[in-house]
Design a protein around this motif. Structure first.
Motif, PDB file in Angstrom:
ATOM      1  N   ILE A 188       3.837 -23.629  19.761  1.00 57.51           N
ATOM      2  CA  ILE A 188       3.673 -24.787  18.883  1.00 57.51           C
ATOM      3  C   ILE A 188       4.826 -24.786  17.902  1.00 57.51           C
ATOM      4  O   ILE A 188       5.119 -23.768  17.269  1.00 57.51           O
ATOM      5  CB  ILE A 188       2.331 -24.727  18.106  1.00 57.51           C
ATOM      6  CG1 ILE A 188       1.151 -24.737  19.075  1.00 57.51           C
ATOM      7  CG2 ILE A 188       2.231 -25.890  17.118  1.00 57.51           C
ATOM      8  CD1 ILE A 188      -0.200 -24.550  18.386  1.00 57.51           C
ATOM      9  N   ASP A 208       4.603 -26.659  23.853  1.00 56.27           N
ATOM     10  CA  ASP A 208       3.277 -27.179  24.198  1.00 56.27           C
ATOM     11  C   ASP A 208       2.810 -28.250  23.214  1.00 56.27           C
ATOM     12  O   ASP A 208       2.178 -29.224  23.613  1.00 56.27           O
ATOM     13  CB  ASP A 208       2.266 -26.031  24.233  1.00 56.27           C
ATOM     14  CG  ASP A 208       2.546 -25.059  25.361  1.00 56.27           C
ATOM     15  OD1 ASP A 208       2.298 -25.415  26.521  1.00 56.27           O
ATOM     16  OD2 ASP A 208       3.051 -23.953  25.078  1.00 56.27           O
ATOM     17  N   ARG A 209       3.085 -28.050  21.927  1.00 53.94           N
ATOM     18  CA  ARG A 209       2.727 -29.037  20.919  1.00 53.94           C
ATOM     19  C   ARG A 209       3.798 -29.047  19.824  1.00 53.94           C
ATOM     20  O   ARG A 209       4.372 -27.995  19.498  1.00 53.94           O
ATOM     21  CB  ARG A 209       1.370 -28.741  20.277  1.00 53.94           C
ATOM     22  CG  ARG A 209       0.167 -28.871  21.189  1.00 53.94           C
ATOM     23  CD  ARG A 209      -0.087 -30.313  21.613  1.00 53.94           C
ATOM     24  NE  ARG A 209      -1.308 -30.427  22.386  1.00 53.94           N
ATOM     25  CZ  ARG A 209      -1.395 -30.233  23.711  1.00 53.94           C
ATOM     26  NH1 ARG A 209      -0.302 -29.909  24.398  1.00 53.94           N
ATOM     27  NH2 ARG A 209      -2.554 -30.370  24.338  1.00 53.94           N
ATOM     28  N   ASN A 250       0.584 -37.011  23.755  1.00 57.09           N
ATOM     29  CA  ASN A 250      -0.374 -35.902  23.646  1.00 57.09           C
ATOM     30  C   ASN A 250       0.268 -34.649  23.062  1.00 57.09           C
ATOM     31  O   ASN A 250      -0.429 -33.769  22.558  1.00 57.09           O
ATOM     32  CB  ASN A 250      -0.968 -35.582  25.018  1.00 57.09           C
ATOM     33  CG  ASN A 250      -1.830 -36.706  25.552  1.00 57.09           C
ATOM     34  OD1 ASN A 250      -2.506 -37.400  24.786  1.00 57.09           O
ATOM     35  ND2 ASN A 250      -1.818 -36.903  26.866  1.00 57.09           N
ATOM     36  N   LYS A 251       1.592 -34.560  23.158  1.00 59.64           N
ATOM     37  CA  LYS A 251       2.288 -33.356  22.698  1.00 59.64           C
ATOM     38  C   LYS A 251       2.530 -33.382  21.193  1.00 59.64           C
ATOM     39  O   LYS A 251       2.511 -32.345  20.527  1.00 59.64           O
ATOM     40  CB  LYS A 251       3.617 -33.212  23.435  1.00 59.64           C
ATOM     41  CG  LYS A 251       4.436 -31.999  23.036  1.00 59.64           C
ATOM     42  CD  LYS A 251       5.674 -31.835  23.908  1.00 59.64           C
ATOM     43  CE  LYS A 251       5.297 -31.362  25.294  1.00 59.64           C
ATOM     44  NZ  LYS A 251       6.492 -30.987  26.106  1.00 59.64           N
ATOM     45  N   VAL A 278       1.521 -34.098  17.457  1.00 55.66           N
ATOM     46  CA  VAL A 278       0.259 -34.160  16.715  1.00 55.66           C
ATOM     47  C   VAL A 278       0.551 -34.181  15.221  1.00 55.66           C
ATOM     48  O   VAL A 278       1.467 -33.503  14.748  1.00 55.66           O
ATOM     49  CB  VAL A 278      -0.621 -32.926  17.046  1.00 55.66           C
ATOM     50  CG1 VAL A 278      -1.958 -33.004  16.328  1.00 55.66           C
ATOM     51  CG2 VAL A 278      -0.818 -32.803  18.546  1.00 55.66           C
ATOM     52  N   LEU A 308      -6.975 -28.058  18.126  1.00 49.81           N
ATOM     53  CA  LEU A 308      -5.662 -27.924  18.752  1.00 49.81           C
ATOM     54  C   LEU A 308      -5.526 -26.594  19.476  1.00 49.81           C
ATOM     55  O   LEU A 308      -5.070 -26.532  20.633  1.00 49.81           O
ATOM     56  CB  LEU A 308      -4.566 -28.081  17.691  1.00 49.81           C
ATOM     57  CG  LEU A 308      -3.122 -27.846  18.166  1.00 49.81           C
ATOM     58  CD1 LEU A 308      -2.772 -28.773  19.324  1.00 49.81           C
ATOM     59  CD2 LEU A 308      -2.156 -28.032  17.020  1.00 49.81           C
ATOM     60  N   LEU A 340      -5.333 -25.761  24.008  1.00 44.82           N
ATOM     61  CA  LEU A 340      -4.147 -25.228  24.688  1.00 44.82           C
ATOM     62  C   LEU A 340      -4.534 -24.297  25.839  1.00 44.82           C
ATOM     63  O   LEU A 340      -5.516 -23.581  25.773  1.00 44.82           O
ATOM     64  CB  LEU A 340      -3.273 -24.465  23.666  1.00 44.82           C
ATOM     65  CG  LEU A 340      -2.542 -25.333  22.644  1.00 44.82           C
ATOM     66  CD1 LEU A 340      -1.752 -24.454  21.700  1.00 44.82           C
ATOM     67  CD2 LEU A 340      -1.623 -26.332  23.325  1.00 44.82           C
TER      68      LEU A 340
END
Length: 480
Positions: free
Chosen positions: A219, A253-254, A275-276, A278, A476, A480
């Motif tokens: 992240i 991933d985020r 979606n990635k 946030v 969150l 994952l």
């Protein structure tokens, strides 16, 4: 395990560290395990941890780990010693060797050399060329590395040796390879799903991106505007601090940004990553309703406060000049500035130049800003760019309306002009005009219905409660 990755921390921290500390509180509330991970050699790390109430078992420092091994990961350093230092000076009055002992049990020896100043060939500079780190309790040398004075990137680590690390002598050519090895050790020690949450450090990004095949999750946190200015073609597209990540979005991933506005702006360039990307604020308010603000007359003086690192990019000098303009216009105003940093002397000079010492004061650093805000009537910021503006949330929750520039993204999302504060336009190339605009916005604040500003200030942050943000992080991590 969840690791918050950063270069370092200290007594006086930036918004990045404050965001980490706040995230730790949210993870505690949500019952999510985590560790703060710092990759720089920080001599006063444990003194800083004490100042911020961090326990040994919450923090992992890469260099302490290389000295103490896996047992360190459970409880931190067990050996403590007195802090001291000593400098060896040669016959030419040149510093040659600096030895320091940390409270965590490290002995650090820096070997110094003279070298030509790349900008002034006739001048010699003295700097650290090689560093050795010893376990002070056993006397064993555990680490050695050199610095490479690369003209465009200052000092880079090279030729890194780990001695007797789990029975092996290991060599790493550069810091990225060293960090990769370090993160691999963490990943192996903490079994199960491991998530690396990167707050700062391109070397850490490069190292972790190489570990995707190990099943880790990554992240990335964006703490500031990812662009210099989207509408200004003279500036580069990406902020240098986030360029590497934005060029390798497939490795992440985020991406967590602090405001909805910044998420929308990033999606302009990455429309397929809905979606990635946030939005989770990096600061919030307590679930318990705060006490009602006690409004004081303060002898008729309207008291502004600023809480910030004293850094060039914060433009505190513009706040000083704007308050001085209000004072010169006949308004009874004052400004107290809390914080420390490299522009302290500059601010002192500006205050002296304006003969404003009676009503504008530097108050130094405070670890208890929650006790500071209630003493004032309004908060003022001079920043041209705040990814969120942690102090904005703190001030609004204390029912302080905010006077600020209309900077993306925090100011534009959190401050509603005329309701819970006032926004001023700014010109990056014209400080005088920016000061004029900030002073005009200050005039509007002084003329507004103050009771309404106070009421709206606290209401405007109701969606930022700790429990709400803790759930966002919990959801969150779970997905994952």
């Amino acid at each position: 395990m969840n690791f918050f990755i950063n270069r370092a921390m200290g007594i006086g921290n930036s918004g990045v560290e404050h965001a980490q500390f706040y995230r730790g509180e949210l993870f505690d509330k949500a019952g999510i395990p985590y560790r703060y991970v710092f990759v720089e050699l920080v001599r006063e790390l444990h003194e800083a941890m004490d100042a911020w109430n961090l326990r040994n078992d919450q923090v992992i420092n890469m260099w302490e780990y290389f000295v103490y091994g896996d047992k360190y990961l459970d409880h931190g350093p067990l050996y403590k010693q007195a802090v001291k230092s000593d400098m060896v000076i040669d016959s030419t009055n040149t510093n040659r060797m600096f030895t320091s002992q940390t409270s965590s049990g490290l002995t650090i020896i820096e070997h110094m050399v003279k070298f030509p100043d790349p900008k002034k060939p006739n001048m010699l500079l003295v700097s650290t060329a090689r560093v050795e780190i010893f376990n002070a309790q056993t006397g064993k040398r555990m680490v050695m590395f050199e610095y490479d004075n690369e003209p465009h990137r200052e000092f880079l680590l090279k030729s890194i040796h780990l001695f007797d690390f789990k029975g092996q002598h290991l060599y790493f050519e550069n810091e990225v390879l060293l960090q990769k090895f370090f993160f691999e050790q963490l990943n192996a020690y903490y079994e199960g799903k491991n998530t690396f949450i990167i707050d700062r450090g391109e070397e850490s990004e490069a190292a972790l991106y190489k570990m995707r095949d190990l099943g880790i999750k990554i992240i990335e946190l964006v703490h500031a505007d990812h662009l210099s200015d989207r509408n200004d073609p003279k500036h580069p597209l990406w902020n240098n601090y986030y360029e590497y990540m934005l060029m390798h979005m497939d490795k992440v991933d985020r991406v967590v940004v602090a405001t909805k506005l910044q998420r929308e702006d990033l999606l302009v360039d990455f429309p397929n990553d809905t979606n990635k990307i946030v939005a989770i604020p990096v600061g919030g308010i307590r679930d318990k309703k705060p006490k009602a603000k006690v409004q004081k007359k303060n002898n008729g003086v309207f008291k502004f406060v600023s809480v910030s690192r004293l850094a060039e990019e914060k433009h505190i000098d513009l706040c000083v000049r704007a308050i001085a303009k209000l004072h010169e216009a006949g308004h009874k105003v004052s400004l107290d500035i809390y914080g420390q940093g490299e522009t302290k002397n500059k601010l002192e000079e500006v205050i002296l130049e304006l003969s404003a010492g009676d009503y504008i004061k530097l108050k130094g650093h405070s670890n208890h800003v929650d006790q500071v805000y209630p003493q004032y009537d309004a908060f003022i910021s001079g920043s041209f760019s705040e990814g969120f503006g942690l102090t904005y949330i703190e001030a609004l929750n204390a029912a302080l309306p905010i006077l600020s520039f209309n900077a993306r993204f925090g100011a534009l999302e959190l401050i509603h002009d005329g309701e819970n504060g006032f926004l001023a336009s700014f010109d990056r190339g014209n400080d005088d005009d920016s000061v004029e605009q900030l002073a005009k916005a200050g005039e509007k604040m002084l003329a507004a219905n103050y009771s309404n500003l106070v009421r709206n200030a606290r209401r405007s942050v109701s969606e930022f409660k700790d429990s709400v943000l803790a759930k966002k992080w919990g959801d969150l991590i779970d997905e994952l």
